[in-house]
Scaffold this active site. Sequence first.
Site, PDB file in Angstrom:
ATOM      1  N   HIS A   1       0.816  -1.223   0.000  1.00  0.00           N
ATOM      2  CA  HIS A   1       0.000   0.000   0.000  1.00  0.00           C
ATOM      3  C   HIS A   1       0.845   1.266   0.000  1.00  0.00           C
ATOM      4  O   HIS A   1       0.356   2.344  -0.305  1.00  0.00           O
ATOM      5  CB  HIS A   1      -0.933  -0.006   1.216  1.00  0.00           C
ATOM      6  CG  HIS A   1      -1.998  -1.053   1.105  1.00  0.00           C
ATOM      7  ND1 HIS A   1      -3.295  -0.766   0.765  1.00  0.00           N
ATOM      8  CD2 HIS A   1      -1.939  -2.399   1.236  1.00  0.00           C
ATOM      9  CE1 HIS A   1      -4.000  -1.885   0.711  1.00  0.00           C
ATOM     10  NE2 HIS A   1      -3.195  -2.899   0.994  1.00  0.00           N
TER      11      HIS A   1
ATOM     12  N   ASP B   1       3.247   9.592  -0.691  1.00  0.00           N
ATOM     13  CA  ASP B   1       2.072   8.814  -0.301  1.00  0.00           C
ATOM     14  C   ASP B   1       1.866   7.721  -1.341  1.00  0.00           C
ATOM     15  O   ASP B   1       1.959   8.005  -2.545  1.00  0.00           O
ATOM     16  CB  ASP B   1       0.837   9.744  -0.294  1.00  0.00           C
ATOM     17  CG  ASP B   1      -0.139   9.408   0.819  1.00  0.00           C
ATOM     18  OD1 ASP B   1      -0.202   8.237   1.219  1.00  0.00           O
ATOM     19  OD2 ASP B   1      -0.845  10.333   1.281  1.00  0.00           O
TER      20      ASP B   1
HETATM   21  P1  ADQ Z   1      -3.063   6.134   4.865  1.00  0.00           P
HETATM   22  O1  ADQ Z   1      -1.671   6.623   5.003  1.00  0.00           O
HETATM   23  O2  ADQ Z   1      -3.816   5.947   6.125  1.00  0.00           O
HETATM   24  O3  ADQ Z   1      -3.149   4.803   3.993  1.00  0.00           O
HETATM   25  P2  ADQ Z   1      -5.050   7.483   3.042  1.00  0.00           P
HETATM   26  O4  ADQ Z   1      -4.990   6.774   1.746  1.00  0.00           O
HETATM   27  O5  ADQ Z   1      -5.254   8.950   2.896  1.00  0.00           O
HETATM   28  O6  ADQ Z   1      -3.771   7.286   3.946  1.00  0.00           O
HETATM   29  O7  ADQ Z   1      -6.260   6.906   3.855  1.00  0.00           O
HETATM   30  C1  ADQ Z   1      -6.677   7.484   5.041  1.00  0.00           C
HETATM   31  C2  ADQ Z   1      -8.086   7.036   5.348  1.00  0.00           C
HETATM   32  O8  ADQ Z   1      -8.384   7.430   6.678  1.00  0.00           O
HETATM   33  C3  ADQ Z   1      -9.108   7.693   4.436  1.00  0.00           C
HETATM   34  O9  ADQ Z   1     -10.086   6.744   4.081  1.00  0.00           O
HETATM   35  C4  ADQ Z   1      -9.701   8.809   5.308  1.00  0.00           C
HETATM   36  O10 ADQ Z   1     -11.065   9.061   5.058  1.00  0.00           O
HETATM   37  C5  ADQ Z   1      -9.524   8.258   6.697  1.00  0.00           C
HETATM   38  N1  ADQ Z   1      -9.302   9.363   7.653  1.00  0.00           N
HETATM   39  C6  ADQ Z   1      -8.364  10.315   7.638  1.00  0.00           C
HETATM   40  N2  ADQ Z   1      -8.507  11.173   8.659  1.00  0.00           N
HETATM   41  C7  ADQ Z   1      -9.591  10.755   9.343  1.00  0.00           C
HETATM   42  C8  ADQ Z   1     -10.274  11.225  10.504  1.00  0.00           C
HETATM   43  N3  ADQ Z   1      -9.875  12.303  11.186  1.00  0.00           N
HETATM   44  N4  ADQ Z   1     -11.350  10.523  10.916  1.00  0.00           N
HETATM   45  C9  ADQ Z   1     -11.757   9.428  10.252  1.00  0.00           C
HETATM   46  N5  ADQ Z   1     -11.159   8.944   9.155  1.00  0.00           N
HETATM   47  C10 ADQ Z   1     -10.092   9.591   8.709  1.00  0.00           C
HETATM   48  C11 ADQ Z   1      -2.199   3.912   3.387  1.00  0.00           C
HETATM   49  C12 ADQ Z   1      -1.192   4.565   2.451  1.00  0.00           C
HETATM   50  C13 ADQ Z   1      -1.924   5.380   1.389  1.00  0.00           C
HETATM   51  C14 ADQ Z   1      -2.905   4.480   0.635  1.00  0.00           C
HETATM   52  C15 ADQ Z   1      -3.774   3.692   1.594  1.00  0.00           C
HETATM   53  C16 ADQ Z   1      -4.596   2.625   0.868  1.00  0.00           C
HETATM   54  O11 ADQ Z   1      -0.293   5.397   3.179  1.00  0.00           O
HETATM   55  O12 ADQ Z   1      -1.009   5.964   0.470  1.00  0.00           O
HETATM   56  O13 ADQ Z   1      -3.738   5.282  -0.187  1.00  0.00           O
HETATM   57  O14 ADQ Z   1      -2.988   3.020   2.578  1.00  0.00           O
HETATM   58  O15 ADQ Z   1      -3.794   1.790   0.114  1.00  0.00           O
END
Ligand code: ADQ
Length: 455
Positions: free
Chosen positions: A157, A365
């Site tokens: 990921h 990311d």
């Molecule tokens: P993350 O680094 O966690 O994931 P991201 O892809 O942005 O990053 O996903 C975050 C998730 O958490 C989103 O679904 C978002 O809605 C949720 N989120 C963020 N802040 C929140 C809050 N305050 N309350 C509730 N929910 C919240 C890792 C990798 C990424 C990759 C994903 C999936 O780092 O690059 O996109 O896995 O493969």
Amino acid sequence: MPKSKPIVIVANRLPVQRVGDRFVESAGGLVTALVPTLKARGGAWVGWPGVSTPLRRFRFENFRVQPVHISEAEEDGFYNQFSNRTLWPLYHDAIRTPEFDHSWWRPYVVVNHRYAKAAAAVAPRNGLVWVHDYHLQLVPAMLRSMRPDVRIGFFLHVPFPPEELFAWLPWRERILEGLLGADVVGFQTQASARNFSRAAREYNLAEGTDTELAVGRRKVRVGTFPISIDFQWFAEAASKPESLREASLLKRRLGASRKILLSVDRLDYTKGIDLRLLAFEAMLKRKRVRVSECVFIQIASPSREPVHEYAQMRVRIEQLVGRINGEFSEPGRVAVHYFRRGYTREQLAAYYRAADVMIVTPLRDGMNLVAKEFVATRSDYSGVLVLSEFAGAARELRQATIVNPRNIEGMADAFETALNTSKRDARHRMAILRTIVRRHDVFEWADNFLEALAG
Ligand code: ADQ
């Protein structure tokens, strides 16, 4: 038929958590993506329940949940240290200096072995096993030695680092051997896939091309599978009367004439929160846009708090918020609203819907799902997405305003331009962005990977 074959998912965390005396699905991208697939096909999910008290295997809906027990000491070495202080920073361009401590490697190996054993115990004969992410890179080879009959897929990921960074890792060959135990190794971007194939050849562990490697006589397919979201869910959630009411209430409370700039992240140093605050400050300093005209909301969910670098980052962000508000806020007009807490997906959908400009500016990311979630909620085709060129999502979402998150003045320019974008231009770009995310949703992602895995 490959589509109907049961699957075994192996991931750090289980997709369910205990609430009172029953289990409910937990929130999160991977769970949304894979639980419907598991429900349709049947199979099992192997993972850590997040508590150190041992838990027995149980059924949830029509699949099996196979908990992996990890002691508190192992959790520290395997998760907090090796996964999050060695691998995480190394795989994200060494934004923080990765630490290489030999006493952390051992728990990583031990815990990976335990996941492999649990997967070997539940996988049906000739079944499909799909292993996820940087915590479990040794599992494919370990599982292959225990169960040569199964087909093994691995998906990373996070980014796979370029050769010159990967070379730092004292256990680099062991990690590559672990991954090469899979039949299909998937990445978010072509660059990551290429980095991996090159490293495998560089260390003489495989031969072949960037997309197909040979380990002895066995073939390993290396592919790009950009992850996505449940587009329909976000589109519908944000269009519900409750969400629209919530969004307009938020706008009214902040000042109806003010434009909202929004960011939503895990509180992580890879997400570039501090630099975007500096960019917002730089924009206000120019005095062309005032706090009576705009407000910045930073939602940050607490993350990995036992890790020192995260605690440090939090202090820095909170100081910056204080500094900017101290200088620019006016009575009843706070410049930066900072909410350090988790929200439900429904609440986030309402925030996305209220925003005029969504700012997603990680330093690195794998993908970034927030950018795609924002796009999905904009069924009125309004809103501007400012996106870092270093997020995997930038490869697909080319109609966003693409920025370099280290260029503070450049970002300040982009915020100003975004605030002044005409409705017509925003609409045109949003229509294209929405088509892309709608077509390539998370269900397509899972199907594509599983089709490749089924061979
Ligand atoms: P993350 O680094 O966690 O994931 P991201 O892809 O942005 O990053 O996903 C975050 C998730 O958490 C989103 O679904 C978002 O809605 C949720 N989120 C963020 N802040 C929140 C809050 N305050 N309350 C509730 N929910 C919240 C890792 C990798 C990424 C990759 C994903 C999936 O780092 O690059 O996109 O896995 O493969």
